[in-house]
Design a protein around this motif. Structure first.
Motif, PDB file in Angstrom:
ATOM      1  N   TYR A  39      53.132 -12.764  48.919  1.00 14.10           N
ATOM      2  CA  TYR A  39      52.489 -13.363  47.760  1.00 14.10           C
ATOM      3  C   TYR A  39      50.974 -13.455  47.925  1.00 14.10           C
ATOM      4  CZ  TYR A  39      57.252 -14.765  46.779  1.00 14.10           C
ATOM      5  OH  TYR A  39      58.593 -14.752  46.546  1.00 14.10           O
ATOM      6  N   TYR A  47      52.240 -16.224  39.812  1.00 12.99           N
ATOM      7  CA  TYR A  47      53.623 -16.654  39.646  1.00 12.99           C
ATOM      8  C   TYR A  47      53.683 -18.021  38.970  1.00 12.99           C
ATOM      9  CZ  TYR A  47      54.458 -12.844  42.868  1.00 12.99           C
ATOM     10  OH  TYR A  47      54.494 -11.608  43.450  1.00 12.99           O
ATOM     11  N   GLU A 114      61.947 -13.347  41.569  1.00 10.84           N
ATOM     12  CA  GLU A 114      60.805 -14.094  41.042  1.00 10.84           C
ATOM     13  C   GLU A 114      60.904 -14.250  39.529  1.00 10.84           C
ATOM     14  OE1 GLU A 114      59.193 -11.908  44.729  1.00 10.84           O
ATOM     15  OE2 GLU A 114      60.378 -11.349  42.977  1.00 10.84           O
TER      16      GLU A 114
END
Length: 314
Positions: A39, A47, A114
């Motif tokens: 990430y 996100y 995700e």
């Protein structure tokens, strides 16, 4: 002049390089030691930003899904069931990390872990249920905290009663018949309540596999699980440990209508995985888990997880 120009060019090059290098480092340093490396390539903010907390479309859908719910536990279970059962898992293209908005995931009805986590969180935020994102070194899921354990177990038992029924059969058996059904429900070993009834006495057996059933039909020595069997009976309720691949077998001398049902026992303590954070109980909502009889609170095996990070998206 040329040496001065060369020196100036070198200074400009060094300044540009420093700005590029240190600028990128400053952009991601806020997330260092807080989120996994996968990430950090973009930082975690994309996100978090993808969670849509105020969408008329999502609010309308979430309201429909949770109609009749009076508490957070029910709302969490309903939203999870929709995403886990109706939205397919779809990996990102090789070498790319795509981040879908929840509306895009609904339009496609597919996404990776995700995307599914973002969708679960977005739907719940739109009806007033706060969530967190949890990232491991290989995975992501959503979770809801402030859960009451007993109330949540009761909600799951009520909401998933139908999916816990793994076999429900009614059939006519002619005289001198041997009938069998291979148990395909779930995976691994589980405890089930088995109910059967018949108009005429018959023999009911749970066999390890079909080979043992076939031995019975040929009047050979055979193996069966005595605790989940009954002879010369018109009906029983049995508590059975059943594995996928086991065979339910029946033998009757007289014609009869036969009914049979196997229901997974509603003792959920072994199936549900709660998480505790500073004394607050949380329930994972891992919608990327595939398979039958998946309940909210079921999680991936954590034996191989080396990193785990809770992301507050308030």
């Amino acid at each position: 002049m040329r040496p001065k120009m060369l020196a100036l060019s070198m200074l400009l090059f060094i300044a540009a390089f420093a700005a590029l290098f240190f600028g990128e480092k400053r952009e991601t340093s806020a997330y260092k030691d807080e989120i996994p490396e996968r990430y950090m390539r973009k930082g975690f903010q994309p996100y978090v930003s993808a969670v849509d907390k105020n969408s008329p479309q999502l609010r309308r859908l979430a309201s429909e899904l949770t109609a009749g719910c009076d508490d957070t536990e029910c709302r969490a279970a309903r939203v999870y069931a929709f995403v886990q059962q109706k939205v397919s898992y779809l990996s990102d293209p090789a070498g790319f990390e795509l981040i879908q908005k929840p509306e895009e995931t609904l339009a496609l009805m597919a996404g990776d872990c995700e995307d599914l986590s973002i969708l679960v969180s977005s739907l719940l935020w739109n009806i007033g249920v706060e969530t967190q994102l949890v990232a491991t070194d290989t995975h992501m899921y959503s979770r809801v905290c402030g859960i009451d354990r007993i109330r949540f177990e009761n909600v799951v038992t009520q909401e998933y009663a139908g999916s816990l029924t793994v076999s429900d059969t009614r059939t006519f058996l002619p005289a001198d018949t041997a009938w069998a059904a291979t148990f395909e429900g779930g995976s691994g070993r589980g405890e089930y309540t088995v109910e059967f009834s018949a108009g005429e006495p018959l023999n009911f057996y749970l066999f390890p596999d079909r080979k043992e059933f076939e031995k019975m039909t040929r009047n050979m020595d055979y193996k069966y699980y005595e605790a989940c069997s009954a002879e010369a009976s018109t009906g029983e309720t049995l508590k059975c440990h059943i594995e996928k691949g086991n065979v339910i077998g029946v033998r009757t001398a007289k014609a009869s209508v036969f009914t049979f049902k196997a229901v997974k026992s509603a003792s959920l303590s072994a199936d549900l995985r709660f998480e505790e954070d500073e004394g607050v109980l949380c329930i994972p909502l891992d919608a990327a888990i595939r398979g039958s009889q998946v309940l909210p609170g079921m999680g991936m095996n954590e034996d191989n997880i080396t990193e785990k990070y809770v992301i507050d998206i308030r």
